[in-house]
Every structure is written in structure tokens, then in C-alpha cells.
Design a protein around this motif. Structure first.
Motif, PDB file in Angstrom:
ATOM      1  N   PRO A 120       3.280   9.506   3.440  1.00 46.62           N
ATOM      2  CA  PRO A 120       2.572   8.863   2.141  1.00 46.62           C
ATOM      3  C   PRO A 120       2.093   9.818   1.224  1.00 46.62           C
ATOM      4  O   PRO A 120       2.067   9.578   0.201  1.00 46.62           O
ATOM      5  N   SER A 167      -0.117   7.348 -10.794  1.00 42.68           N
ATOM      6  CA  SER A 167      -0.044   7.116  -9.047  1.00 42.68           C
ATOM      7  C   SER A 167       0.584   5.571  -8.821  1.00 42.68           C
ATOM      8  O   SER A 167       0.774   5.019  -9.591  1.00 42.68           O
ATOM      9  N   PRO A 168       1.100   5.670  -7.618  1.00 40.79           N
ATOM     10  CA  PRO A 168       1.649   4.360  -7.343  1.00 40.79           C
ATOM     11  C   PRO A 168       1.038   3.127  -7.397  1.00 40.79           C
ATOM     12  O   PRO A 168       1.315   2.299  -7.735  1.00 40.79           O
ATOM     13  N   TYR A 169      -0.374   3.389  -7.047  1.00 44.02           N
ATOM     14  CA  TYR A 169      -1.472   2.334  -7.197  1.00 44.02           C
ATOM     15  C   TYR A 169      -1.341   1.868  -8.776  1.00 44.02           C
ATOM     16  O   TYR A 169      -1.591   0.623  -9.087  1.00 44.02           O
ATOM     17  N   SER A 186       3.094  10.020  -2.761  1.00 48.71           N
ATOM     18  CA  SER A 186       2.242   9.904  -3.754  1.00 48.71           C
ATOM     19  C   SER A 186       2.113  11.098  -4.611  1.00 48.71           C
ATOM     20  O   SER A 186       2.432  10.987  -6.051  1.00 48.71           O
ATOM     21  N   ARG A 187       2.577  12.273  -4.041  1.00 46.68           N
ATOM     22  CA  ARG A 187       2.542  13.563  -5.053  1.00 46.68           C
ATOM     23  C   ARG A 187       3.929  13.328  -5.910  1.00 46.68           C
ATOM     24  O   ARG A 187       3.760  13.823  -7.111  1.00 46.68           O
ATOM     25  N   ASP A 230       0.844  -1.052  -0.042  1.00 47.37           N
ATOM     26  CA  ASP A 230       0.056   0.148   0.026  1.00 47.37           C
ATOM     27  C   ASP A 230       0.998   1.380  -0.175  1.00 47.37           C
ATOM     28  O   ASP A 230       2.147   1.161   0.113  1.00 47.37           O
ATOM     29  N   VAL A 231       0.131   2.455  -0.227  1.00 48.60           N
ATOM     30  CA  VAL A 231       1.079   3.630  -0.197  1.00 48.60           C
ATOM     31  C   VAL A 231       1.792   3.762   1.128  1.00 48.60           C
ATOM     32  O   VAL A 231       3.061   4.221   0.971  1.00 48.60           O
ATOM     33  N   ARG A 279       3.932  10.626  -8.563  1.00 45.45           N
ATOM     34  CA  ARG A 279       3.116  10.976  -9.695  1.00 45.45           C
ATOM     35  C   ARG A 279       3.918  12.121 -10.641  1.00 45.45           C
ATOM     36  O   ARG A 279       3.777  11.884 -11.938  1.00 45.45           O
ATOM     37  N   ALA A 286       5.864   4.211   0.974  1.00 48.62           N
ATOM     38  CA  ALA A 286       6.384   5.557   1.545  1.00 48.62           C
ATOM     39  C   ALA A 286       7.745   5.377   2.391  1.00 48.62           C
ATOM     40  O   ALA A 286       8.617   6.005   2.424  1.00 48.62           O
TER      41      ALA A 286
END
Length: 139
Positions: A37, A51-53, A41-42, A25-26, A45, A30
Motif C-alpha cells: 500500500p 493520490s489514488p483517493y 500510494s507513492r 481502498d488503497v 502520486r 495495491a
């Protein structure tokens, strides 16, 4: 973005490539990148354009395609082998990225493997001209 952040992001991306079948997960990614986190994510991207997902699911679907082409696992087994926990989510994302359901993809690759490539068929069924035909042996 500074070079240290890019190095950390690359470390997290490498972890996704290597450990795609693990529950990631994020927050866990992270921690690998030594970032919060939100910042992770920012930054991810900004650096990679997704996004990481999304990146992780794309890697999982790539691996799933290879396992489905192999043909020895069911769609459900492939789903869990690549780290997805929901068959519905896996099928939806697979269909979104590949353009067909996992079961259809598997059937098409099974049929494609059973048929020889068209170039081989064309070569084998190509008409022979007289001068290319082997000479008849005298009696």
C-alpha cells in the motif's frame, strides 16, 4: 519509475475507472497493482500527480454529474450509486470539485435543459429583411 511499475499502476487505475462504485481502498488497489500500500500510494502520486483517493473521487464525481444531469435519481441515490458511503463527504467533495452543491448542480442542469440554446433563440427571433421575406402571392 520502471515500465513494470507503470503497467501495474495502469491496471489499478483501470480498476478505479471500471469499479468506481465498489468499495475501493488503497490496500485493495495495491493488491491489484501487486504492490505494498505505501509503495502503491507513492508510485501512483509520482506517476499521475495525485493520490489514488483523489483520482477515485474525481472519477466518482464525474459519474455523479452525469447521473444528476439525467435527473431520475435523487442526490442521495446518486451518492450511493457512485460508491460513496457518506452523503456529507460526497456533497463536500462535489462542491469542492464542481463549485456548487449537487442539488444546485441538478437544478441548474434541469433549467438549462428546459431552455433552448441561445443560438436557436437568436435564429428564431432574428428580424427578417425585406429581400429575405417570402414574396407575397398575387391576388
Amino acid at each position: 519509475m520502471n515500465l513494470d511499475d507503470l503497467v501495474r499502476l495502469r491496471r489499478a487505475r483501470d480498476a478505479m475507472d471500471r469499479d468506481y462504485a465498489q468499495p475501493l481502498d488503497v490496500a485493495a488497489l495495491a493488491r491489484v497493482a501487486l504492490m505494498s500500500p505505501g509503495h502503491f500510494s507513492r508510485s501512483f502520486r509520482a506517476a499521475y500527480g495525485e493520490s489514488p483517493y483523489t483520482y477515485l473521487m474525481t472519477r466518482r464525481i464525474e459519474r455523479a454529474k452525469a447521473l444528476l444531469r439525467r435527473g431520475d435519481l435523487s442526490v442521495t441515490e446518486v451518492c450511493f450509486a457512485v460508491g460513496c458511503t457518506s452523503l456529507g463527504t460526497f456533497s463536500s467533495r462535489f462542491s469542492e470539485l464542481v463549485g456548487m452543491a449537487p442539488s444546485v448542480y441538478r437544478q441548474r442542469t434541469d433549467r438549462a435543459a428546459a431552455e433552448p440554446p441561445s443560438c436557436v433563440v437568436r435564429h428564431a427571433t432574428r428580424p427578417i429583411r425585406n429581400r429575405e421575406a417570402p414574396a407575397a402571392e398575387p391576388f
